[in-house]
Design a protein around this motif. Structure first.
Motif, PDB file in Angstrom:
ATOM      1  N   ARG A 123      -3.586  -4.123  -3.022  1.00  0.00           N
ATOM      2  CA  ARG A 123      -2.721  -3.762  -2.283  1.00  0.00           C
ATOM      3  C   ARG A 123      -2.741  -3.858  -0.623  1.00  0.00           C
TER       4      ARG A 123
ATOM      5  N   SER B 157       2.813   4.413  -0.724  1.00  0.00           N
ATOM      6  CA  SER B 157       2.305   5.374  -1.399  1.00  0.00           C
ATOM      7  C   SER B 157       3.324   5.750  -2.546  1.00  0.00           C
ATOM      8  N   ARG B 158       4.671   5.184  -2.575  1.00  0.00           N
ATOM      9  CA  ARG B 158       5.605   5.296  -3.475  1.00  0.00           C
ATOM     10  C   ARG B 158       5.876   4.318  -4.465  1.00  0.00           C
ATOM     11  N   THR B 159       4.979   3.206  -4.282  1.00  0.00           N
ATOM     12  CA  THR B 159       5.107   1.819  -5.039  1.00  0.00           C
ATOM     13  C   THR B 159       3.658   1.589  -5.988  1.00  0.00           C
ATOM     14  N   ASP B 160       3.010   2.499  -6.647  1.00  0.00           N
ATOM     15  CA  ASP B 160       1.859   2.307  -7.268  1.00  0.00           C
ATOM     16  C   ASP B 160       2.087   1.501  -8.372  1.00  0.00           C
TER      17      ASP B 160
ATOM     18  N   SER C 289       0.923  -1.224  -0.164  1.00  0.00           N
ATOM     19  CA  SER C 289      -0.027  -0.023  -0.035  1.00  0.00           C
ATOM     20  C   SER C 289       0.933   1.076  -0.030  1.00  0.00           C
TER      21      SER C 289
ATOM     22  N   SER D 286       0.742   0.654 -11.166  1.00  0.00           N
ATOM     23  CA  SER D 286       0.159   1.007 -12.518  1.00  0.00           C
ATOM     24  C   SER D 286       1.210   1.961 -13.130  1.00  0.00           C
ATOM     25  N   LEU D 287       1.819   2.753 -12.049  1.00  0.00           N
ATOM     26  CA  LEU D 287       2.926   3.851 -12.496  1.00  0.00           C
ATOM     27  C   LEU D 287       4.185   3.224 -12.624  1.00  0.00           C
TER      28      LEU D 287
END
Length: 217
Positions: A64, A45-48, A43, A50-51
């Motif tokens: 996540r 926030s730095r490891t999306d 979860s 899709s990005l």
């Protein structure tokens, strides 16, 4: 409100890019989805995913949670969010790949390694206890014995946690059956935040090695 305004403006750009054009992908996506891959990620926030993986809408089915954990198969009366998503992905969506996507600098793993899980936590401590045996293994390997875990020790636990989740996937009979038939493949990937690399777990060597992209030309 500035943070919220940024999200609202981002949504506006999303609509312009994906809805307000003639070839909008959502003409078809509004009726169905056919992702080939499920990604179980942290979860953080730095490891999306899709990005990181540069995916378009509809390409990956994502779950996540804290420390990208897959729990073992437990068909009881409790609530199982990850397991239910896994069941839907395998049985209904019939995904061909499952990726466990871990990463460096995971706060959950750091708290687990340093034994700094807050006793007043209602859910986190119990959730991370799934990796209790992994933590003990890494602590013994690095001879920590109550010492603060090093960056290297935490990284080892992060990677071992990915492998543990890969093993837990195989406790679900309908996952194991698809893997044995060759219709489903499981991957363990580790995203290094420092240099932007992804390391891929190799079962034969029991080691994580740099992921080598296929040439697209």
């Amino acid at each position: 409100m500035k943070a919220i305004n940024k999200l609202i403006n981002g949504f506006s750009r999303f609509r312009d890019e994906y809805y307000c054009r003639e070839d909008s992908p959502f003409v078809e996506l509004q009726n169905h989805q056919e992702p080939s891959t499920m990604v179980i990620a942290c979860s953080d926030s730095r490891t999306d995913p899709s990005l990181i993986l540069q995916c378009e809408p509809g390409e990956i089915f994502v779950v996540r949670n804290i420390a990208n954990i897959v729990p073992p198969y437990e068909p009881d009366s409790m609530h199982h969010g990850v397991s239910s998503a896994l069941e839907y992905a395998v049985k209904s969506l019939k995904v061909k790949n499952i990726i466990i996507l871990g990463h460096s600098g995971c706060g959950g793993i750091k708290a687990l390694m340093d034994n700094k899980l807050a006793p007043e936590d209602e859910f986190i401590t119990r959730w991370l206890s799934i990796l209790g045996s992994v933590r003990d293994k890494v602590i013994a390997r690095f001879a920590l014995d109550g010492k603060k875990a090093s960056v290297e020790a935490c990284a080892a636990c992060e990677m071992e946690g990915i492998v543990h989740s890969m093993d837990n996937l195989m406790t679900f009979t309908w996952v194991a059956e698809q893997v044995e038939k060759g219709d489903l493949e499981i991957f363990g990937w580790y995203f290094d935040l420092k240099d932007g690399r992804i390391l891929d777990y190799h079962e034969d060597s029991e080691a994580f090695e740099p992921l080598r992209p296929f040439c697209l030309s």
